[in-house]
Design a protein around this motif. Sequence first.
Motif, PDB file in Angstrom:
ATOM      1  N   SER A  55       0.800  -1.212   0.000  1.00  0.00           N
ATOM      2  CA  SER A  55       0.000   0.000   0.000  1.00  0.00           C
ATOM      3  C   SER A  55       0.837   1.268   0.000  1.00  0.00           C
ATOM      4  O   SER A  55       0.439   2.263  -0.579  1.00  0.00           O
ATOM      5  N   ILE A  56       1.990   1.270   0.665  1.00  0.00           N
ATOM      6  CA  ILE A  56       2.797   2.483   0.702  1.00  0.00           C
ATOM      7  C   ILE A  56       3.280   2.845  -0.697  1.00  0.00           C
ATOM      8  O   ILE A  56       3.191   3.986  -1.125  1.00  0.00           O
ATOM      9  N   ALA A  57       3.804   1.869  -1.435  1.00  0.00           N
ATOM     10  CA  ALA A  57       4.291   2.135  -2.793  1.00  0.00           C
ATOM     11  C   ALA A  57       3.170   2.593  -3.708  1.00  0.00           C
ATOM     12  O   ALA A  57       3.401   3.361  -4.648  1.00  0.00           O
ATOM     13  N   ASN A  58       1.938   2.168  -3.440  1.00  0.00           N
ATOM     14  CA  ASN A  58       0.813   2.507  -4.309  1.00  0.00           C
ATOM     15  C   ASN A  58       0.122   3.804  -3.919  1.00  0.00           C
ATOM     16  O   ASN A  58      -0.789   4.255  -4.614  1.00  0.00           O
ATOM     17  N   GLN A  59       0.534   4.410  -2.827  1.00  0.00           N
ATOM     18  CA  GLN A  59      -0.096   5.661  -2.400  1.00  0.00           C
ATOM     19  C   GLN A  59       0.261   6.798  -3.355  1.00  0.00           C
ATOM     20  O   GLN A  59       1.365   6.845  -3.898  1.00  0.00           O
ATOM     21  N   PRO A  60      -0.661   7.757  -3.555  1.00  0.00           N
ATOM     22  CA  PRO A  60      -0.343   8.902  -4.406  1.00  0.00           C
ATOM     23  C   PRO A  60       0.665   9.823  -3.737  1.00  0.00           C
ATOM     24  O   PRO A  60       0.801   9.831  -2.507  1.00  0.00           O
ATOM     25  N   ILE A  61       1.358  10.593  -4.533  1.00  0.00           N
ATOM     26  CA  ILE A  61       2.282  11.592  -3.999  1.00  0.00           C
ATOM     27  C   ILE A  61       1.454  12.681  -3.327  1.00  0.00           C
ATOM     28  O   ILE A  61       0.577  13.279  -3.960  1.00  0.00           O
ATOM     29  N   PRO A  62       1.678  12.959  -2.053  1.00  0.00           N
ATOM     30  CA  PRO A  62       0.825  13.933  -1.366  1.00  0.00           C
ATOM     31  C   PRO A  62       1.080  15.363  -1.814  1.00  0.00           C
ATOM     32  O   PRO A  62       2.232  15.783  -1.975  1.00  0.00           O
ATOM     33  N   VAL A  63      -0.003  16.105  -2.031  1.00  0.00           N
ATOM     34  CA  VAL A  63       0.047  17.526  -2.346  1.00  0.00           C
ATOM     35  C   VAL A  63      -0.761  18.243  -1.273  1.00  0.00           C
ATOM     36  O   VAL A  63      -1.970  18.012  -1.140  1.00  0.00           O
ATOM     37  N   TYR A  64      -0.102  19.081  -0.486  1.00  0.00           N
ATOM     38  CA  TYR A  64      -0.732  19.741   0.647  1.00  0.00           C
ATOM     39  C   TYR A  64      -0.887  21.234   0.409  1.00  0.00           C
ATOM     40  O   TYR A  64      -0.179  21.830  -0.409  1.00  0.00           O
ATOM     41  N   THR A  65      -1.795  21.829   1.181  1.00  0.00           N
ATOM     42  CA  THR A  65      -1.958  23.288   1.165  1.00  0.00           C
ATOM     43  C   THR A  65      -1.815  23.867   2.565  1.00  0.00           C
ATOM     44  O   THR A  65      -2.001  25.058   2.763  1.00  0.00           O
ATOM     45  N   ASN A  66      -1.489  23.018   3.530  1.00  0.00           N
ATOM     46  CA  ASN A  66      -1.362  23.447   4.919  1.00  0.00           C
ATOM     47  C   ASN A  66      -0.117  22.817   5.518  1.00  0.00           C
ATOM     48  O   ASN A  66       0.089  21.604   5.395  1.00  0.00           O
ATOM     49  N   LEU A  67       0.706  23.627   6.162  1.00  0.00           N
ATOM     50  CA  LEU A  67       1.956  23.122   6.732  1.00  0.00           C
ATOM     51  C   LEU A  67       1.688  22.087   7.823  1.00  0.00           C
ATOM     52  O   LEU A  67       2.488  21.177   8.036  1.00  0.00           O
ATOM     53  N   ARG A  68       0.540  22.196   8.480  1.00  0.00           N
ATOM     54  CA  ARG A  68       0.171  21.224   9.501  1.00  0.00           C
ATOM     55  C   ARG A  68       0.108  19.816   8.914  1.00  0.00           C
ATOM     56  O   ARG A  68       0.540  18.841   9.548  1.00  0.00           O
ATOM     57  N   ASP A  69      -0.424  19.722   7.689  1.00  0.00           N
ATOM     58  CA  ASP A  69      -0.544  18.410   7.058  1.00  0.00           C
ATOM     59  C   ASP A  69       0.817  17.844   6.674  1.00  0.00           C
ATOM     60  O   ASP A  69       1.026  16.623   6.673  1.00  0.00           O
ATOM     61  N   VAL A  70       1.769  18.725   6.338  1.00  0.00           N
ATOM     62  CA  VAL A  70       3.109  18.271   5.965  1.00  0.00           C
ATOM     63  C   VAL A  70       3.781  17.558   7.132  1.00  0.00           C
ATOM     64  O   VAL A  70       4.414  16.507   6.966  1.00  0.00           O
ATOM     65  N   PHE A  71       3.620  18.121   8.347  1.00  0.00           N
ATOM     66  CA  PHE A  71       4.350  17.596   9.509  1.00  0.00           C
ATOM     67  C   PHE A  71       3.462  16.837  10.493  1.00  0.00           C
ATOM     68  O   PHE A  71       3.941  16.355  11.510  1.00  0.00           O
ATOM     69  N   GLY A  72       2.174  16.729  10.204  1.00  0.00           N
ATOM     70  CA  GLY A  72       1.303  15.881  11.009  1.00  0.00           C
ATOM     71  C   GLY A  72       0.518  16.581  12.091  1.00  0.00           C
ATOM     72  O   GLY A  72      -0.477  16.049  12.573  1.00  0.00           O
ATOM     73  N   SER A  73       0.948  17.779  12.502  1.00  0.00           N
ATOM     74  CA  SER A  73       0.218  18.515  13.530  1.00  0.00           C
ATOM     75  C   SER A  73       0.706  19.958  13.543  1.00  0.00           C
ATOM     76  O   SER A  73       1.784  20.273  13.014  1.00  0.00           O
ATOM     77  N   VAL A  74      -0.097  20.833  14.177  1.00  0.00           N
ATOM     78  CA  VAL A  74       0.306  22.232  14.306  1.00  0.00           C
ATOM     79  C   VAL A  74       1.585  22.337  15.123  1.00  0.00           C
ATOM     80  O   VAL A  74       2.516  23.069  14.774  1.00  0.00           O
ATOM     81  N   LYS A  75       1.645  21.578  16.225  1.00  0.00           N
ATOM     82  CA  LYS A  75       2.818  21.633  17.103  1.00  0.00           C
ATOM     83  C   LYS A  75       4.082  21.213  16.361  1.00  0.00           C
ATOM     84  O   LYS A  75       5.134  21.854  16.486  1.00  0.00           O
ATOM     85  N   ALA A  76       3.988  20.140  15.582  1.00  0.00           N
ATOM     86  CA  ALA A  76       5.164  19.653  14.851  1.00  0.00           C
ATOM     87  C   ALA A  76       5.597  20.607  13.753  1.00  0.00           C
ATOM     88  O   ALA A  76       6.779  20.659  13.395  1.00  0.00           O
ATOM     89  N   SER A  77       4.656  21.389  13.217  1.00  0.00           N
ATOM     90  CA  SER A  77       4.986  22.288  12.106  1.00  0.00           C
ATOM     91  C   SER A  77       5.593  23.610  12.562  1.00  0.00           C
ATOM     92  O   SER A  77       6.287  24.279  11.783  1.00  0.00           O
ATOM     93  N   LEU A  78       5.367  24.002  13.815  1.00  0.00           N
ATOM     94  CA  LEU A  78       5.819  25.311  14.296  1.00  0.00           C
ATOM     95  C   LEU A  78       7.324  25.543  14.138  1.00  0.00           C
ATOM     96  O   LEU A  78       7.744  26.624  13.706  1.00  0.00           O
ATOM     97  N   PRO A  79       8.186  24.552  14.485  1.00  0.00           N
ATOM     98  CA  PRO A  79       9.629  24.804  14.323  1.00  0.00           C
ATOM     99  C   PRO A  79      10.057  25.034  12.873  1.00  0.00           C
ATOM    100  O   PRO A  79      11.151  25.549  12.627  1.00  0.00           O
ATOM    101  N   HIS A  80       9.210  24.652  11.908  1.00  0.00           N
ATOM    102  CA  HIS A  80       9.582  24.756  10.499  1.00  0.00           C
ATOM    103  C   HIS A  80       8.987  25.988   9.819  1.00  0.00           C
ATOM    104  O   HIS A  80       9.399  26.338   8.715  1.00  0.00           O
ATOM    105  N   ALA A  81       8.006  26.631  10.465  1.00  0.00           N
ATOM    106  CA  ALA A  81       7.241  27.690   9.805  1.00  0.00           C
ATOM    107  C   ALA A  81       8.119  28.863   9.368  1.00  0.00           C
ATOM    108  O   ALA A  81       7.975  29.377   8.254  1.00  0.00           O
ATOM    109  N   VAL A  82       9.042  29.288  10.227  1.00  0.00           N
ATOM    110  CA  VAL A  82       9.881  30.444   9.891  1.00  0.00           C
ATOM    111  C   VAL A  82      10.727  30.154   8.656  1.00  0.00           C
ATOM    112  O   VAL A  82      10.845  30.991   7.750  1.00  0.00           O
ATOM    113  N   ARG A  83      11.309  28.956   8.601  1.00  0.00           N
ATOM    114  CA  ARG A  83      12.161  28.590   7.454  1.00  0.00           C
ATOM    115  C   ARG A  83      11.356  28.570   6.163  1.00  0.00           C
ATOM    116  O   ARG A  83      11.822  29.046   5.127  1.00  0.00           O
ATOM    117  N   TRP A  84      10.151  28.016   6.195  1.00  0.00           N
ATOM    118  CA  TRP A  84       9.311  27.964   4.996  1.00  0.00           C
ATOM    119  C   TRP A  84       8.883  29.368   4.568  1.00  0.00           C
ATOM    120  O   TRP A  84       8.908  29.694   3.377  1.00  0.00           O
TER     121      TRP A  84
END
Length: 556
Positions: free
Chosen positions: A5-34
Amino acid sequence: MSTLSIANQPIPVYTNLRDVFGSVKASLPHAVRWNTLVEEFEKRFGRKPAYIARAPGRVNLIGEHIDYSLFGVLPAAVDRDILIACAPRSVAPEEHHAHLDEHKPGGVIAQNLHPKYTPQIFAPAPKAKVPATDEIKDSDVHAESWYLDINKRELRWESYVKAGYYGVLNHHFTGGGSALPTPVDLLVTGSVPAGSGLSSSAAMVVASTLAFLAVNGKLEPENAESHLDKGTLVKLAVENEKRVGVNSGGMDQASSVMSDPSSALYITFFPSLTASTVHLPGSASFVIANSLVVSDKVVSAKRHYNLRVVETLVGARVLANALGVRIGEREKVTFREVVGRFAGEEEGVDMGPEELERVLQGLEGRLGVLKRDGTEEGVTMEEMIKMSGLSKEVFDEVYLSWVEIEATHFQLYKRAKHVFTEARRVLQFRKTCLDVSSSTSSSSSSASSEAQCIERLGRLMNESQQSCNEDFDCSCPELNELTRLAREAGAVGSRLTGAGWGGCTVSLVPEDKVKSFIDQVKKTYPAYQGMNEQQLGEAIFATKPGSGACVFKVED
């Protein structure tokens, strides 16, 4: 999650940084760099990027140099990554015939946030228009319809960008003049240290491939017929990285693309690419420490990486001959294929990890046929050709025509010994993790079971380091010292990670000892003396499994 199933999954396209890192908390350290990347792109190119392609580096927990023999490995993505902001560039009709590369179909203006990397402008050329003296040979990975100049002898940062572009051009723009790539502006930034063994090169190629796919509309829903799932992206990225002169087995690309934030990945390559999650003990942490010895596997490929590929391939043929396994005269058979044929494995069917471990253990005692006169000394080229059972002409065609190597003696036995024992260590590492994950006993016995699991995993990592150093000869004095200091500082296990010959170590450390462990290694590893806190934070850090590659769609 099933293995396919992993190999067959589509390439993810996101519009929210939260989705990239899994949660708001996990995305916060990356927000400034992005945000900095988006703002800098707008300053340089006069508009916001349309997409940001992200590809993480990876740490290989165990399973070094066995992926190109088609044995399974156990890597995990790290949170350090390559980001490429990109946007299509409008070109007026009259500019299509301009001489400047930036105005040609598919012309690229590539810049890098790091000041040491100079801006580059380049454009692909239809292969039919390339001068005869510039034609790509068959041995250079078929260029197909398009050509981009990549200097393998003097590799530059944009070579990895071009490598990613190559595959997109030759897989998606082969329909003649009506299908032309769009001109593009791109801006690169990276937090994966180059030459560290965390696979910055594969991350760059994956990110580049994604950027050119996205900017040319190949990831849009209406292009679903292109079948651009994660498995396809991995195969494309492996093919692309060969264009910079590295014959990769696929582990780096697969872990960058397919990783899950909660687990390591058990990646297998035979009979086809599959990946499944392996949950790690919750009380275990992995600490990465950079030896500060730069290991550029492209520059040293002739003596190191590519040489090991040839040694293992020739060793597989010699072993097959000794076991009576039938192989084609011009077949580049791998150790995993020899093992499967010897065991009577049905074509296209994996015998399974338990049976594979049993067969591997039984064959380890038969590897002596790869020695010269019963010793562990290497063999000369002439001796190796004789052992293969091939004529010199056929041998050169099968094993030397497609790769550059440099050696006077070849260590067939030691390389095979490492491959077989390392493949078994991966299977044992996986089984140990799965056993503790499936435990349903009481909390007290579970804690005891997890502690025993961590000790077992540590022993396997230490055995792997010893094998990498003594049998595969891909360690170096600094890595040996760093792993020794890590064990003295409290690591249960410590080994090199990545191609070796420099780069990083990965150490298994109980979660409650991570801070004291890092402080101790900072004090005792000689190369860290005199470094400031920022430099030390980049040189040694704890990591948890991260998410795989994706595309972020920038909204106005």
